[in-house]
Design a protein around this motif. Structure first.
Motif, PDB file in Angstrom:
ATOM      1  N   GLN A   6       1.119  -0.969   0.079  1.00 17.60           N
ATOM      2  CA  GLN A   6      -0.026   0.265  -0.334  1.00 17.60           C
ATOM      3  C   GLN A   6       0.957   1.777   0.328  1.00 17.60           C
ATOM      4  OE1 GLN A   6      -3.182   0.175   3.427  1.00 17.60           O
ATOM      5  NE2 GLN A   6      -3.257   2.147   2.404  1.00 17.60           N
ATOM      6  N   VAL A  20      -5.421  10.455  -3.316  1.00 20.42           N
ATOM      7  CA  VAL A  20      -5.600   8.673  -3.451  1.00 20.42           C
ATOM      8  C   VAL A  20      -4.257   7.725  -2.986  1.00 20.42           C
ATOM      9  CG1 VAL A  20      -5.232   7.654  -6.269  1.00 20.42           C
ATOM     10  CG2 VAL A  20      -5.573   9.746  -6.207  1.00 20.42           C
ATOM     11  N   THR A  22      -3.510   3.652  -3.463  1.00 20.17           N
ATOM     12  CA  THR A  22      -3.348   2.144  -4.030  1.00 20.17           C
ATOM     13  C   THR A  22      -2.787   1.065  -3.078  1.00 20.17           C
ATOM     14  OG1 THR A  22      -3.022   3.970  -5.801  1.00 20.17           O
ATOM     15  CG2 THR A  22      -2.630   2.005  -6.114  1.00 20.17           C
ATOM     16  N   CYS A  23      -2.769   0.493  -3.565  1.00 22.25           N
ATOM     17  CA  CYS A  23      -2.726  -1.068  -3.032  1.00 22.25           C
ATOM     18  C   CYS A  23      -2.515  -2.280  -3.911  1.00 22.25           C
ATOM     19  CB  CYS A  23      -3.536  -1.826  -1.836  1.00 22.25           C
ATOM     20  SG  CYS A  23      -4.011  -0.514  -0.412  1.00 22.25           S
ATOM     21  N   THR A  24      -1.416  -2.441  -4.333  1.00 15.14           N
ATOM     22  CA  THR A  24      -0.779  -3.642  -5.692  1.00 15.14           C
ATOM     23  C   THR A  24      -1.382  -5.120  -4.596  1.00 15.14           C
ATOM     24  OG1 THR A  24       1.283  -2.802  -4.758  1.00 15.14           O
ATOM     25  CG2 THR A  24       0.310  -2.327  -6.946  1.00 15.14           C
ATOM     26  N   TRP A  35     -11.656  -1.268   2.085  1.00 21.91           N
ATOM     27  CA  TRP A  35     -11.162  -0.755   2.022  1.00 21.91           C
ATOM     28  C   TRP A  35     -11.709  -0.456   3.908  1.00 21.91           C
ATOM     29  CZ3 TRP A  35      -6.426   2.098   1.230  1.00 21.91           C
ATOM     30  CH2 TRP A  35      -6.079   1.760  -0.345  1.00 21.91           C
ATOM     31  N   ARG A  72      -4.138  -4.384  -9.025  1.00 18.48           N
ATOM     32  CA  ARG A  72      -4.027  -2.910  -8.682  1.00 18.48           C
ATOM     33  C   ARG A  72      -5.903  -2.435  -7.903  1.00 18.48           C
ATOM     34  NH1 ARG A  72      -2.139   0.490 -12.400  1.00 18.48           N
ATOM     35  NH2 ARG A  72       0.148   0.128 -11.726  1.00 18.48           N
ATOM     36  N   SER A  74      -7.551   1.257  -5.934  1.00 19.65           N
ATOM     37  CA  SER A  74      -6.706   2.311  -5.999  1.00 19.65           C
ATOM     38  C   SER A  74      -8.720   3.385  -4.853  1.00 19.65           C
ATOM     39  CB  SER A  74      -6.768   2.984  -6.281  1.00 19.65           C
ATOM     40  OG  SER A  74      -7.536   3.653  -7.467  1.00 19.65           O
ATOM     41  N   ASN A  76     -10.297   6.719  -4.052  1.00 21.57           N
ATOM     42  CA  ASN A  76      -9.667   8.193  -4.659  1.00 21.57           C
ATOM     43  C   ASN A  76     -10.457   9.266  -4.324  1.00 21.57           C
ATOM     44  OD1 ASN A  76      -8.440   7.334  -7.566  1.00 21.57           O
ATOM     45  ND2 ASN A  76     -10.102   5.982  -7.208  1.00 21.57           N
ATOM     46  N   CYS A  90      -6.289  -0.587   2.657  1.00 21.04           N
ATOM     47  CA  CYS A  90      -7.295  -2.045   1.914  1.00 21.04           C
ATOM     48  C   CYS A  90      -6.830  -3.090   2.435  1.00 21.04           C
ATOM     49  CB  CYS A  90      -6.515  -1.692   0.790  1.00 21.04           C
ATOM     50  SG  CYS A  90      -4.319  -1.832   0.299  1.00 21.04           S
TER      51      CYS A  90
END
Lengths: 112, 112
Positions: A6, A20, A22-24, A35, A72, A74, A76, A90
């Motif tokens: 994250q 924003v 983001t998590c992968t 989330w 991915r 995200s 926002n 996340c």
């Protein structure tokens, strides 16, 4: 097993700006995504859960995007306000097991 | 929304002592979980529990850890004996199905 990364760990934005996070993730079998928002001293509050078939998910004041090809996820926040200041996490559920793998968290500060 | 209660919110004990962390899950939920969060790090899965049995546990769930939910009362995490590295915030969660987890606000455990 599944690994979730994250970014960023800390984020500071002005009121009205977007934010924003983001998590992968690594496991292509992951199929449920979450989330959570955590205010200081409080429990994790579920913001949204996303099933793998839905790429764009609208919430109140935020959108969650899922890109399965890039693995991915995200969050926002469209027009941040001071009440959005909190830690955001996340979490990913992978097929065949009953546990969530969490990201490292993002501490969001919204400056009035 | 559904509420998970954790008691106490803080606990300080001496290394080597036993500690029991209590969780009052959502009343009709069937699955129960413990997660551990060391300050500034991500939440990590410890164990999940269903129908009176541990379903899955991680490598963080050491032999000194045990969980139970006697007679539908509190879902407990017992650590005996405690070690310095057990200092963390422990989060309990529950879910109705193996899907959306609802979290408590955590118990901060400090082992001296």
């Amino acid at each position: 097993g599944e690994q979730v990364e994250q970014r960023p760990p800390h984020l500071s934005v002005r009121e009205g700006d977007s934010a924003v996070i983001t998590c992968t993730y690594t496991d292509p079998n992951s199929y449920y995504f979450f989330w959570y928002k955590q205010e200081p001293g409080a429990s994790l509050q579920l913001l949204m859960k996303v099933f793998s078939s839905t790429e764009i998910n609208e919430g109140q004041g935020f959108t969650v995007l899922l890109n399965k090809k890039d693995k991915r996820l995200s969050l926002n926040l469209t027009a941040a306000h001071p009440g959005d200041s909190a830690a955001y996490f996340c979490a990913v559920r992978t097929g065949g097991n009953n546990k969530l793998t969490f990201g490292q968290g993002t501490v969001l500060s919204v400056i009035p | 929304g559904p509420k998970v209660l954790q008691i106490p919110s803080h606990q300080i004990i001496d290394m080597g002592q036993m500690v029991t962390l209590n969780c009052d899950p959502v009343s009709n939920h069937l699955y129960f979980y413990w997660y551990k969060q060391i300050l500034g790090q991500q939440m990590e899965f410890l164990v999940n529990f269903y129908n009176g049995k541990v379903m899955e546990k991680s490598k963080l769930f050491k032999d000194q850890f045990s969980v139970e939910r006697p007679d539908g009362s509190y879902f407990t995490l017992k650590i005996q004996p405690t070690a310095l590295e057990d200092s963390a915030v422990y989060f309990c969660a529950s879910s109705l199905a193996a899907e959306t987890l609802y979290f408590g606000s955590g118990t901060r455990l400090t082992v001296l």
